[in-house]
Design a protein around this motif. Sequence first.
Motif, PDB file in Angstrom:
ATOM      1  N   PRO A 214       0.813  -1.230   0.000  1.00 24.98           N
ATOM      2  CA  PRO A 214       0.000   0.000   0.000  1.00 24.98           C
ATOM      3  C   PRO A 214       0.842   1.273   0.000  1.00 24.98           C
ATOM      4  O   PRO A 214       0.459   2.269  -0.622  1.00 24.98           O
ATOM      5  CB  PRO A 214      -0.817  -0.118   1.296  1.00 24.98           C
ATOM      6  N   LEU A 215       1.999   1.239   0.681  1.00 24.13           N
ATOM      7  CA  LEU A 215       2.871   2.415   0.700  1.00 24.13           C
ATOM      8  C   LEU A 215       3.574   2.596  -0.638  1.00 24.13           C
ATOM      9  O   LEU A 215       3.775   3.724  -1.097  1.00 24.13           O
ATOM     10  CB  LEU A 215       3.900   2.306   1.825  1.00 24.13           C
ATOM     11  N   GLN A 216       3.949   1.474  -1.274  1.00 19.35           N
ATOM     12  CA  GLN A 216       4.545   1.563  -2.600  1.00 19.35           C
ATOM     13  C   GLN A 216       3.577   2.219  -3.583  1.00 19.35           C
ATOM     14  O   GLN A 216       3.975   3.045  -4.410  1.00 19.35           O
ATOM     15  CB  GLN A 216       4.931   0.170  -3.110  1.00 19.35           C
ATOM     16  N   GLU A 217       2.317   1.847  -3.488  1.00 22.16           N
ATOM     17  CA  GLU A 217       1.315   2.398  -4.399  1.00 22.16           C
ATOM     18  C   GLU A 217       1.094   3.891  -4.154  1.00 22.16           C
ATOM     19  O   GLU A 217       0.893   4.664  -5.091  1.00 22.16           O
ATOM     20  CB  GLU A 217      -0.002   1.642  -4.237  1.00 22.16           C
ATOM     21  N   ALA A 218       1.135   4.291  -2.885  1.00 20.74           N
ATOM     22  CA  ALA A 218       0.873   5.687  -2.542  1.00 20.74           C
ATOM     23  C   ALA A 218       2.092   6.578  -2.754  1.00 20.74           C
ATOM     24  O   ALA A 218       1.952   7.796  -2.920  1.00 20.74           O
ATOM     25  CB  ALA A 218       0.421   5.783  -1.083  1.00 20.74           C
ATOM     26  N   PHE A 219       3.291   5.978  -2.774  1.00 20.78           N
ATOM     27  CA  PHE A 219       4.512   6.784  -2.738  1.00 20.78           C
ATOM     28  C   PHE A 219       4.661   7.766  -3.900  1.00 20.78           C
ATOM     29  O   PHE A 219       5.058   8.917  -3.670  1.00 20.78           O
ATOM     30  CB  PHE A 219       5.757   5.895  -2.650  1.00 20.78           C
ATOM     31  N   PRO A 220       4.408   7.388  -5.162  1.00 24.90           N
ATOM     32  CA  PRO A 220       4.584   8.374  -6.251  1.00 24.90           C
ATOM     33  C   PRO A 220       3.785   9.650  -6.027  1.00 24.90           C
ATOM     34  O   PRO A 220       4.286  10.751  -6.279  1.00 24.90           O
ATOM     35  CB  PRO A 220       4.110   7.612  -7.494  1.00 24.90           C
ATOM     36  N   GLU A 221       2.559   9.519  -5.538  1.00 26.80           N
ATOM     37  CA  GLU A 221       1.747  10.706  -5.265  1.00 26.80           C
ATOM     38  C   GLU A 221       2.333  11.500  -4.100  1.00 26.80           C
ATOM     39  O   GLU A 221       2.363  12.742  -4.132  1.00 26.80           O
ATOM     40  CB  GLU A 221       0.306  10.296  -4.956  1.00 26.80           C
ATOM     41  N   TRP A 222       2.802  10.791  -3.066  1.00 32.54           N
ATOM     42  CA  TRP A 222       3.414  11.465  -1.916  1.00 32.54           C
ATOM     43  C   TRP A 222       4.651  12.238  -2.353  1.00 32.54           C
ATOM     44  O   TRP A 222       4.884  13.363  -1.920  1.00 32.54           O
ATOM     45  CB  TRP A 222       3.812  10.458  -0.845  1.00 32.54           C
ATOM     46  N   TYR A 223       5.458  11.610  -3.218  1.00 31.01           N
ATOM     47  CA  TYR A 223       6.695  12.254  -3.646  1.00 31.01           C
ATOM     48  C   TYR A 223       6.395  13.498  -4.485  1.00 31.01           C
ATOM     49  O   TYR A 223       7.056  14.539  -4.330  1.00 31.01           O
ATOM     50  CB  TYR A 223       7.558  11.274  -4.441  1.00 31.01           C
TER      51      TYR A 223
END
Length: 239
Positions: A214-223
Amino acid sequence: QTVPDSNTMDTKGLTSTAECTKDLSNMQWWDAAMEIPHEGLRRMFLGLHQAKIDSLEKAAAFQEAYELFRYILTHHHDMEEAVVFPALVAKGATLPQNFYDDHEELHHLLDKVKGLSVACVSDLSVAGELKSAVDELVDLLSNHFREEEDEMSNLLKTYMTFEEHEALTQKIAMSLGIVGSKRFLPLIVYAMRMAGGSYGRLTVEAFLGNLPPPLQEAFPEWYAEFERENLNVILSLAA
């Protein structure tokens, strides 16, 4: 692709006093253990230190960017004192008292800068006092990071194995939660990219690949949000 390609990430931006003096690509794990969290914070506070607060708009932008920095640094120190320091003491290490003393003094300064940054949003005459407080914070934090990196590296090398430290790192990562991960992880990856993509054996790809799906999926948006709302804001403050 859930793990972003590090080669597409921004490599311009916040500078660091460490990048010209340390061979990060060949760094041992006991050095990288302190350097990785410190380097992102170092780049942030040096960027904030260069801010020119000459308008209420810039004051508001500084205050928002500073809050992220304060949150991450406070969590970093809390986890050192709650997780890393006790683990070393349990293994027989004696920690320098200045580790704790510096943390206490830094937290007082963090609160002082917070109060002044909030006041400056509506009263630009506070900007000079805010700049002086930021100068004081940068001086203490720079010295603290240098001392802690040197002394903690020796302690970790002497008293802990790589596997034991990895277990502590996982414990700290779990303590972040979703909100903390969103705030903290982009700064870590940004610092790694600015350092050339790796700290010894730890690469950006390996770091991101070890995150829960779930964090991998969210990371691009977070970055992307980190670049837009924090990195670019701090860079604009120096203009």
